[in-house]
Design a protein around this motif. Structure first.
Motif, PDB file in Angstrom:
ATOM      1  N   VAL A  12       0.854  -1.186   0.000  1.00  0.00           N
ATOM      2  CA  VAL A  12       0.000   0.000   0.000  1.00  0.00           C
ATOM      3  C   VAL A  12       0.890   1.236   0.000  1.00  0.00           C
ATOM      4  N   PRO A  13       0.638   2.143  -0.916  1.00  0.00           N
ATOM      5  CA  PRO A  13       1.453   3.359  -0.940  1.00  0.00           C
ATOM      6  C   PRO A  13       1.243   4.179   0.329  1.00  0.00           C
ATOM      7  N   GLN A  14       2.240   4.984   0.643  1.00  0.00           N
ATOM      8  CA  GLN A  14       2.152   5.846   1.820  1.00  0.00           C
ATOM      9  C   GLN A  14       0.979   6.805   1.661  1.00  0.00           C
ATOM     10  N   VAL A  15       0.195   6.943   2.718  1.00  0.00           N
ATOM     11  CA  VAL A  15      -0.968   7.832   2.700  1.00  0.00           C
ATOM     12  C   VAL A  15      -0.774   8.871   3.792  1.00  0.00           C
ATOM     13  N   ARG A  29      -7.810  -0.596  -1.237  1.00  0.00           N
ATOM     14  CA  ARG A  29      -8.678  -1.166  -2.292  1.00  0.00           C
ATOM     15  C   ARG A  29      -8.081  -0.967  -3.678  1.00  0.00           C
ATOM     16  N   ASN A  30      -7.617   0.244  -3.981  1.00  0.00           N
ATOM     17  CA  ASN A  30      -7.036   0.525  -5.293  1.00  0.00           C
ATOM     18  C   ASN A  30      -5.787  -0.309  -5.546  1.00  0.00           C
ATOM     19  N   ALA A  31      -4.933  -0.432  -4.535  1.00  0.00           N
ATOM     20  CA  ALA A  31      -3.722  -1.245  -4.681  1.00  0.00           C
ATOM     21  C   ALA A  31      -4.084  -2.710  -4.900  1.00  0.00           C
ATOM     22  N   PHE A  32      -5.112  -3.197  -4.183  1.00  0.00           N
ATOM     23  CA  PHE A  32      -5.545  -4.583  -4.357  1.00  0.00           C
ATOM     24  C   PHE A  32      -6.071  -4.822  -5.767  1.00  0.00           C
ATOM     25  N   HIS A  33      -6.919  -3.939  -6.283  1.00  0.00           N
ATOM     26  CA  HIS A  33      -7.468  -4.115  -7.630  1.00  0.00           C
ATOM     27  C   HIS A  33      -6.352  -4.129  -8.672  1.00  0.00           C
ATOM     28  N   ARG A  34      -5.372  -3.235  -8.529  1.00  0.00           N
ATOM     29  CA  ARG A  34      -4.235  -3.223  -9.468  1.00  0.00           C
ATOM     30  C   ARG A  34      -3.467  -4.541  -9.388  1.00  0.00           C
ATOM     31  N   ARG A  35      -3.206  -5.020  -8.166  1.00  0.00           N
ATOM     32  CA  ARG A  35      -2.448  -6.260  -7.976  1.00  0.00           C
ATOM     33  C   ARG A  35      -3.226  -7.464  -8.511  1.00  0.00           C
ATOM     34  N   HIS A  36      -4.542  -7.491  -8.300  1.00  0.00           N
ATOM     35  CA  HIS A  36      -5.378  -8.594  -8.792  1.00  0.00           C
ATOM     36  C   HIS A  36      -5.361  -8.622 -10.316  1.00  0.00           C
ATOM     37  N   ARG A  37      -5.465  -7.453 -10.933  1.00  0.00           N
ATOM     38  CA  ARG A  37      -5.430  -7.376 -12.407  1.00  0.00           C
ATOM     39  C   ARG A  37      -4.074  -7.873 -12.914  1.00  0.00           C
ATOM     40  N   ALA A  39      -1.989  -9.990 -11.412  1.00  0.00           N
ATOM     41  CA  ALA A  39      -1.813 -11.425 -11.148  1.00  0.00           C
ATOM     42  C   ALA A  39      -2.764 -12.307 -11.944  1.00  0.00           C
ATOM     43  N   HIS A  40      -4.021 -11.841 -12.169  1.00  0.00           N
ATOM     44  CA  HIS A  40      -5.045 -12.705 -12.759  1.00  0.00           C
ATOM     45  C   HIS A  40      -5.632 -12.194 -14.079  1.00  0.00           C
ATOM     46  N   GLY A  41      -5.221 -11.009 -14.489  1.00  0.00           N
ATOM     47  CA  GLY A  41      -5.697 -10.482 -15.760  1.00  0.00           C
ATOM     48  C   GLY A  41      -7.037  -9.778 -15.699  1.00  0.00           C
ATOM     49  N   PHE A  42      -7.634  -9.691 -14.528  1.00  0.00           N
ATOM     50  CA  PHE A  42      -8.914  -8.987 -14.394  1.00  0.00           C
ATOM     51  C   PHE A  42      -9.046  -8.464 -12.972  1.00  0.00           C
ATOM     52  N   ALA A  43      -9.992  -7.548 -12.797  1.00  0.00           N
ATOM     53  CA  ALA A  43     -10.299  -6.998 -11.477  1.00  0.00           C
ATOM     54  C   ALA A  43     -11.787  -6.699 -11.422  1.00  0.00           C
ATOM     55  N   HIS A  44     -12.352  -6.664 -10.212  1.00  0.00           N
ATOM     56  CA  HIS A  44     -13.761  -6.338  -9.986  1.00  0.00           C
ATOM     57  C   HIS A  44     -13.837  -5.180  -8.986  1.00  0.00           C
ATOM     58  N   PRO A  45     -13.646  -3.948  -9.450  1.00  0.00           N
ATOM     59  CA  PRO A  45     -13.644  -2.808  -8.537  1.00  0.00           C
ATOM     60  C   PRO A  45     -14.958  -2.628  -7.770  1.00  0.00           C
ATOM     61  N   ASP A  46     -16.042  -3.248  -8.243  1.00  0.00           N
ATOM     62  CA  ASP A  46     -17.329  -3.111  -7.565  1.00  0.00           C
ATOM     63  C   ASP A  46     -17.485  -4.120  -6.414  1.00  0.00           C
ATOM     64  N   ARG A  47     -16.612  -5.132  -6.337  1.00  0.00           N
ATOM     65  CA  ARG A  47     -16.722  -6.147  -5.279  1.00  0.00           C
ATOM     66  C   ARG A  47     -15.983  -5.701  -4.023  1.00  0.00           C
ATOM     67  N   PRO A  48     -16.475  -6.117  -2.852  1.00  0.00           N
ATOM     68  CA  PRO A  48     -15.787  -5.747  -1.602  1.00  0.00           C
ATOM     69  C   PRO A  48     -14.449  -6.476  -1.458  1.00  0.00           C
ATOM     70  N   VAL A  49     -13.512  -5.791  -0.851  1.00  0.00           N
ATOM     71  CA  VAL A  49     -12.178  -6.337  -0.593  1.00  0.00           C
ATOM     72  C   VAL A  49     -12.110  -6.734   0.875  1.00  0.00           C
TER      73      VAL A  49
END
Length: 145
Positions: A12-15, A29-37, A39-49
């Protein structure tokens, strides 16, 4: 994502403190979506993390405090301690019965000779033959040949 059976490590970047908790959670959440995309080629920004583990690394100035000894300055009382038990240990091509010492019972000035085992809740220390162990005035374990 919530309900997954595997985790992804995310840096997670420094906040900055402005924005409080909501800004920090958005960064996660943003860092997770980027990492998921990535690692797996897709992301679901509307789903809870779901946050499963949290590791924090911090760097800062200590303020100059000095570590306080657990024993006053001067000569330590030298105590040859009795083992808390014995255990069969395999090393050097064979098995040998060695003394076991519990870390929480060791005090400054305590000394022992290897081979030996020192156990504590999170680790086990094997003291090789030819080494001596002792506890310094700060409670550190010191091994010497």
């Amino acid at each position: 994502y919530a309900g997954q059976s595997y985790e992804l490590n995310v840096i997670v970047p420094q906040v900055r403190s402005r924005g409080g908790r909501s800004r920090w959670m958005a960064a996660i959440r943003n860092a997770f979506h980027r990492r998921h995309r990535q690692a797996h080629g897709f992301a679901h920004p509307d789903r809870p993390v779901e946050l499963v583990n949290l590791r924090v690394q911090a760097i800062g100035l200590s303020g100059g405090e000095e570590m306080l000894p657990s024993h006053p300055a001067g000569k330590l009382p030298v105590r040859r301690i009795s083992p808390d038990g014995y255990r069969m240990v395999r090393f050097g091509g064979g098995r040998r019965r060695v003394p076991v010492y519990h870390r929480d019972r060791l005090r400054p000035g305590d000394r022992w000779r290897g081979p030996a085992v020192v156990t504590e809740y999170s680790s086990t220390l094997f003291v090789n033959p030819g080494f001596r162990g002792s506890v310094d005035r700060y409670g550190n374990l010191i091994l010497s040949r």
